[in-house]
Write an enzyme that holds these catalytic residues in place. Structure first.
Site, PDB file in Angstrom:
ATOM      1  N   HIS A 133       1.183  -1.212  -0.282  1.00 26.03           N
ATOM      2  CA  HIS A 133       0.016  -0.037   0.179  1.00 26.03           C
ATOM      3  C   HIS A 133       1.059   1.274   0.135  1.00 26.03           C
ATOM      4  O   HIS A 133       0.518   1.863  -0.293  1.00 26.03           O
ATOM      5  CB  HIS A 133      -0.710  -0.093   1.332  1.00 26.03           C
ATOM      6  CG  HIS A 133      -1.692   1.135   1.459  1.00 26.03           C
ATOM      7  ND1 HIS A 133      -3.378   1.045   1.067  1.00 26.03           N
ATOM      8  CD2 HIS A 133      -1.749   2.167   1.150  1.00 26.03           C
ATOM      9  CE1 HIS A 133      -3.142   2.430   1.395  1.00 26.03           C
ATOM     10  NE2 HIS A 133      -2.332   3.018   2.128  1.00 26.03           N
ATOM     11  N   GLU A 134       1.400   1.801   1.051  1.00 22.09           N
ATOM     12  CA  GLU A 134       2.934   2.589   0.835  1.00 22.09           C
ATOM     13  C   GLU A 134       3.340   2.719  -0.534  1.00 22.09           C
ATOM     14  O   GLU A 134       3.777   3.900  -1.400  1.00 22.09           O
ATOM     15  CB  GLU A 134       4.299   2.263   2.176  1.00 22.09           C
ATOM     16  CG  GLU A 134       3.152   2.603   2.891  1.00 22.09           C
ATOM     17  CD  GLU A 134       2.435   3.470   3.373  1.00 22.09           C
ATOM     18  OE1 GLU A 134       2.701   4.652   3.375  1.00 22.09           O
ATOM     19  OE2 GLU A 134       1.061   3.841   3.989  1.00 22.09           O
ATOM     20  N   HIS A 137       1.790   4.775  -3.338  1.00 20.06           N
ATOM     21  CA  HIS A 137       1.567   6.107  -3.398  1.00 20.06           C
ATOM     22  C   HIS A 137       2.876   6.580  -3.704  1.00 20.06           C
ATOM     23  O   HIS A 137       3.219   7.268  -4.314  1.00 20.06           O
ATOM     24  CB  HIS A 137       2.036   6.424  -1.522  1.00 20.06           C
ATOM     25  CG  HIS A 137       0.693   6.434  -0.422  1.00 20.06           C
ATOM     26  ND1 HIS A 137      -0.826   6.984  -1.359  1.00 20.06           N
ATOM     27  CD2 HIS A 137       0.182   5.551   0.449  1.00 20.06           C
ATOM     28  CE1 HIS A 137      -1.500   6.713  -0.197  1.00 20.06           C
ATOM     29  NE2 HIS A 137      -1.050   6.441   0.846  1.00 20.06           N
ATOM     30  N   GLU A 185      -5.861   6.536  -0.734  1.00 20.29           N
ATOM     31  CA  GLU A 185      -6.322   6.021   0.179  1.00 20.29           C
ATOM     32  C   GLU A 185      -6.487   4.413  -0.637  1.00 20.29           C
ATOM     33  O   GLU A 185      -6.474   4.085  -0.861  1.00 20.29           O
ATOM     34  CB  GLU A 185      -6.542   5.828   1.221  1.00 20.29           C
ATOM     35  CG  GLU A 185      -5.620   6.753   2.274  1.00 20.29           C
ATOM     36  CD  GLU A 185      -4.007   6.694   2.433  1.00 20.29           C
ATOM     37  OE1 GLU A 185      -3.960   5.374   2.462  1.00 20.29           O
ATOM     38  OE2 GLU A 185      -3.702   7.250   2.746  1.00 20.29           O
TER      39      GLU A 185
END
Length: 337
Positions: A133-134, A137, A185
């Site tokens: 997930h990070e 970004h 997100e």
């Protein structure tokens, strides 16, 4: 990157990340780009050293992980960038914190910070989700706006607030960035599902983080049913407005909403299609249609909030000029000490 990086047997080769962007992310990003002066404020805050100060605060109170420091955790982090074909793996830090969270900052040189609570609470597969997930970004180029938001959050009550007057007119800019962050997100949940090749694992991770306990103690089916119930109750103007008020001032959407949005994307067939390699390539990508994105932003926000977010964007437009003038007159080129 070295040749001995841990891999999970697949790559998302040359993938154009725009195919993964949630409609809310596309709309919110287009809305931010339409606010005159916002990028100037972002660059000025970074130029004056507030990003440096934020990084220093994080680095002073955390431990940098590596092949020598918690190598198993570091390998989980590193593998996400291998799968996404991101050339450079950001530095990874862990800090003690009772609430499980992770963040990525750094407009030019990203770093990832993970709270120790997640390392204690999640198993290795769930940590893969967090790190994927990070990495999302970084892939989706969220880091500049994300860094500015972290700076503004710190200005509101953290260590950086001691260097600024409390009357600094940044609230409208902060609110616009918070709305964008919540939308971003949702995109990164999609990216995480593709990296770990398991959207159910992403939902299990969301459930564990929300409940604050190990996923093996919880019933995922019941959580997904709860997410569907929430999705039904969030329809219509009243439901959408209720969700807006619940999420106001939050950096992340509600976890049940995130699970609902992710599974809706899976049911659309896009997850399997992209997982199996049917997606546009970066090397063949055309420049984005700015007018089309602006129209999508207007349509999305008109449907979702009936003008609420447009009001925030309007406030941000006037605030950015005040902020830019304030930064220039009050701080000049010196920046924070």
């Amino acid at each position: 990157m070295s040749d001995d990086l841990p891999v999970l047997g697949h790559r998302l080769r040359d993938m154009d990340d725009r195919v993964l962007r949630h409609p809310a992310d596309r709309a919110a990003s287009a809305a931010l780009r339409s606010v005159p002066g916002l990028m100037a404020v972002a660059r000025k805050l970074i130029e004056l050293g507030y990003e440096r100060a934020l990084r220093q605060n994080l680095l002073a109170s955390s431990v940098r992980l590596s092949a020598q420091q918690l190598p198993d955790v570091f390998d989980l982090h590193r593998s996400a960038y291998t799968i996404l074909e991101i050339p450079r793996t950001p530095e990874l830090y862990v800090a003690e914190h009772p609430v499980g969270n992770a963040l990525t900052i750094g407009s030019q040189d990203p770093l990832v910070l993970v709270h120790s609570r997640l390392l204690d609470q999640l198993d290795a597969d769930q940590l893969r989700v967090v790190f994927a997930h990070e990495a999302g970004h970084v892939l989706a180029d969220h880091v500049l706006y994300g860094t500015v938001l972290e700076i503004l959050m710190e200005m509101g009550g953290g260590a950086l607030s001691r260097t600024l007057p409390t009357a600094l007119p940044l609230m409208a800019v902060r609110n616009a960035l918070l709305e964008w962050k919540r939308a971003a997100e949702l995109t990164c949940d999609r990216i995480a599902a593709l990296v770990v090749r398991d959207p159910i694992l992403v939902c299990r991770t969301l459930m564990s983080v929300t409940a604050g306990t190990a996923g093996r103690k919880l019933d995922l089916g019941a959580f997904l049913a709860q997410a569907d119930d929430y999705g039904q109750q969030s329809r219509g103007l009243t439901g959408r407005w209720r969700r807006l008020t619940l999420e106001l001032n939050a950096t992340h959407p509600l976890s049940v909403h995130r699970a609902h949005e992710l599974m809706a994307w899976v049911r659309s067939g896009d997850y399997e299609r992209i997982r199996d390699g049917d997606y546009p390539r970066r090397s063949e990508a055309e420049d984005p249609d700015v007018k089309a994105e602006a129209k999508a932003a207007a349509d999305y926000y008109r449907e979702r909030f009936e003008g609420a977010v447009r009001d925030v964007a309007g406030q941000a437009e006037s605030a950015t000029k005040n902020v830019a003038d304030w930064l220039q007159k009050t701080l000049g080129g010196d920046g924070p000490r």
